[in-house]
Design an enzyme around this catalytic site. Sequence first.
Site, PDB file in Angstrom:
ATOM      1  N   HIS A  23       1.124  -0.543   0.200  1.00 35.88           N
ATOM      2  CA  HIS A  23       0.385   0.042  -0.515  1.00 35.88           C
ATOM      3  C   HIS A  23       0.930   1.108   0.077  1.00 35.88           C
ATOM      4  O   HIS A  23       0.624   2.695  -0.677  1.00 35.88           O
ATOM      5  CB  HIS A  23      -0.982   0.004   1.158  1.00 35.88           C
ATOM      6  CG  HIS A  23      -1.633  -0.984   0.996  1.00 35.88           C
ATOM      7  ND1 HIS A  23      -3.248  -1.200   1.906  1.00 35.88           N
ATOM      8  CD2 HIS A  23      -2.231  -1.730  -0.015  1.00 35.88           C
ATOM      9  CE1 HIS A  23      -3.495  -2.350   1.842  1.00 35.88           C
ATOM     10  NE2 HIS A  23      -3.372  -2.380  -0.101  1.00 35.88           N
TER      11      HIS A  23
ATOM     12  N   HIS B  32      -3.186  -6.844 -10.509  1.00 36.24           N
ATOM     13  CA  HIS B  32      -2.155  -6.310 -10.371  1.00 36.24           C
ATOM     14  C   HIS B  32      -1.193  -6.454 -11.811  1.00 36.24           C
ATOM     15  O   HIS B  32      -0.652  -5.207 -11.849  1.00 36.24           O
ATOM     16  CB  HIS B  32      -1.741  -6.265  -9.529  1.00 36.24           C
ATOM     17  CG  HIS B  32      -2.516  -5.977  -8.215  1.00 36.24           C
ATOM     18  ND1 HIS B  32      -2.386  -4.768  -7.384  1.00 36.24           N
ATOM     19  CD2 HIS B  32      -3.278  -6.384  -7.088  1.00 36.24           C
ATOM     20  CE1 HIS B  32      -3.220  -4.487  -7.058  1.00 36.24           C
ATOM     21  NE2 HIS B  32      -4.182  -5.052  -6.688  1.00 36.24           N
TER      22      HIS B  32
END
Length: 441
Positions: A279, A414
């Site tokens: 993150h 992703h």
Amino acid sequence: MSAAGTTRTSGQRLPGWLGQPTHRAWLDEHCRDLLAFGQLFPADGGGAAWLDEVGEPDPSHGVQTWITARMAHVYSLGHLLGVPGAGALADEALAGLWDAERGADGDAPLRDRANGGWFSKLDASGTPAEGKACYDHAFVVLASSTATAAGRAGAQELFREALAVYEERFWDEAAGMPVDTWDTSFSSLDDYRGINGAMHSVEASLAASDVLADVLGDDEGSARWRRRALTILAKVAAWSRDNGWRVPEHFDSSWSVQLEYNADKKADPFKPYGATIGHGLEWSRLLLHGDATARAAGEEPPAGLVDAAVALFARAVEDGWDVDGLPGFVYTTDWSGAPVVRDRMHWVPAEATAAAAALVLATGEQPYADQYALWWDHIADVVLDHEDGSWHHQLDERNRPSGTVWPGKADLYHAVGATLVPRLPLAPSQATAVRQGLLRG
């Protein structure tokens, strides 16, 4: 490295692999390989199945909204990229969210006609799970915006509904942040507030802003969604700065940081304890996208977004990369930077390469290009599954395939993103940039 005074001059050749047409060709080929791997995802009745190690549907996971939206997003991108068959596959995923023929009167399986919004999942028997989450709805906004850019049937209707539900149920104007979790009927709001839903709200808001302007000609709506993304980014940058550039993940209803949240569930797939290395990298990249988006709109972005991106990236790399004797990014650390969960999740090096590429685009600095190449070498060495395809979604601390948190190879989001960010400008967002012909070939 500091961002001060290092903004790249437009037209300047990018350093390292990012400046090489042969590397961009490899990324294009890998993107197409990923889309080929995932082509069996369509679930009966619409939506996306969870994929196993060889790309076969695993019905034990049911049909999940976030997986469905992600697959709608990547295959809509595939259609924009000119990949034959990708548009039809995007439509299969979209059918789980919206009935393209009957619109609001239709019965898309993941859509809650009675209460509005989308269920988080249908279990293996087709029973909806309880509750409604910001995380899922942010991905519906992203998927519907990408599908709208790709011209898919029913996508504009889905996009407008997704925006309306998010605005009504998840955006808290007073806080300048999204709420996180409702009950199924939208009558009871949980006190938890989380950074994960907020992070994907930024991505979705930037994408929505671009599509509203570029496809629908709604400049007022575009500015509103852009402003939301920038507001979230400024707040997260400030919270992270005050926390040693480790992104606080969990908050209460007043947005007070809860650093010890889930200390007893350290490897939770969505709300792990401590700082999540990936993150920090993902927020670093989003800060750069936000800064570039504001400037492209002729606006002054919130102060310090690029410097915050540099600092978040540096902290995540220092805390997370190659810290326990073998290459790889650990999943989480405590608030001093010590590893907590040492397993490696595939999405973290994907975001690491994307963040490094974004920093090269923003600054032109060679060290970011060197890290970009280092991490793609790592991905090729242990993360890519050269036998069965796609990426191993989880490795243990010895870089051996594992499935304790992420079994199988659920989706492509992703990995496909990692093949596109290095070939696109920082703004506009992916679907709009591809639609406008801005992909570097």
